[in-house]
Design a protein around this motif. Structure first.
Motif: not given
Length: 332
Positions: A242-252, A254-267, A269-273
């Motif tokens: 249930x994770x979407x590109x639009x949700x990650x775009x709004x999440x500080x 994560x940073x977009x690398x290229x279409x449909x790929x997002x890099x984690x900017x810092x250590x 926790x998100x939804x227990x992960x």
């Protein structure tokens, strides 16, 4: 058993002569552990004149001592009287690979548990569907299990079928069921490549031309789900549903690398992960255009009287236009 053989003979007699005379019916899989339709889900059922829900009752896995046991049983609660329920039992392939599996005992226990769950919610049902991605190594156990289940139930019996099981039917064999459901998704490898594991037309085209040769009537299951593939150093850590590109775009975080790929900017926790800085999330989903493409391609090779969408969840439904299911029906 005689009824199933008769249906198979009749299907083979009309194969090739049958034409798509009317749009297929729309149904859904329901894959949550508690049955509770929200407003969006209920409206989707009403708007598309849905008559049937395929509800996952439970999974079957292997315990530590190597015995099959049920997990993640559904809490059915209140089920609408207007809907027909089809219990679906998902059997992990590890069960069928077990060398000491008693297929007759497994069939009895599954049949009994389906009856029990239904009775507890005062539900009647006319069909059992078995979902198992059997392999060449587990084939004989699976086919024997289906035969045993067919002996003890007077219900319609169906099974999910994968593309490779259709193209290589002589090797994988054909289960003795009333009909199959072609799972038209999860075609590729779950990895860090640009390709999608859910739907890839290039892969699909290697199989679709064989659909008319399969000696079972088929319904079609189509995907409306998506997920994130959690990557670390190019390796798959896990699937994040249930994770979407639009949700990650709004999440500080994560940073977009290229279409449909997002890099984690810092250590974080998100939804227990736990995500480590530098991890990558690859988003996979099926677009509306791709769904229509799938319908058109399938319609070229087979007659479809029912499409079962996986799966009924408002988080999936919000990614499409409200009339998407009517458009797909019309494309067949």
């Amino acid at each position: 058993m005689k009824t199933r053989i008769f249906k198979l003979v009749m299907f083979m007699a009309c194969l090739g002569a049958c034409q798509q005379t009317k749009p297929p019916a729309v149904s859904f899989y329901y894959w949550k552990t508690a049955f509770n339709l929200n407003h969006t889900e209920a409206n989707t059922i009403k708007a598309n004149q849905v008559k049937k829900l395929y509800v996952r009752y439970f999974d079957v896995a292997l315990s530590a001592d190597g015995l099959p046991y049920p997990v993640s049983e559904v809490n059915l609660g209140h089920f609408p009287d207007t809907l027909e329920i089809v219990p679906v039992v998902y059997i992990k392939n590890e069960v069928m690979l077990s060398s000491n599996l008693d297929v007759a005992e497994l069939a009895k226990k599954i049949n009994s548990y389906v009856n029990s769950l239904s009775a507890n919610s005062q539900l009647s049902y006319q069909e059992i569907q078995v979902d198992c991605d059997w392999s060449l190594k587990s084939r004989d156990h699976f086919m024997a299990f289906i035969d045993e289940l067919g002996k003890i139930t007077d219900k319609t019996l169906s099974a999910t079928i994968r593309l490779h099981q259709i193209k290589y039917a002589q090797k994988t064999k054909v289960p003795n069921v009333d009909y199959g459901v072609l799972m038209y998704y999860n075609m590729g490898e779950i990895n860090a490549s640009n390709a999608s594991s859910i739907y890839d037309k290039t892969i699909a085209d290697l199989y679709t031309y064989t659909l008319g040769d399969y000696p079972l009537p088929l319904k079609v299951a189509m995907p409306i789900f998506g997920w994130g593939i959690h990557l670390r150093n190019g390796q798959v850590v896990g699937l994040r549903p249930k994770v979407t590109a639009s949700a990650l775009t709004m999440d500080a975080g994560f940073a977009a690398l290229k279409p449909n790929f997002f890099e984690v900017k810092k250590d974080m926790l998100r939804n227990g992960t736990y995500y480590r800085k530098g991890d990558v999330m690859k988003i996979e989903a099926v677009s509306q255009v791709q769904l229509l493409e799938m319908a058109e391609d399938l319609g070229n090779y087979m007659k479809v009287d029912e499409i079962i969408f996986f799966d009924l969840d408002s988080l999936n439904l919000r990614n499409y236009e409200k009339d998407i299911f009517a458009q797909i029906r019309a494309a067949f």
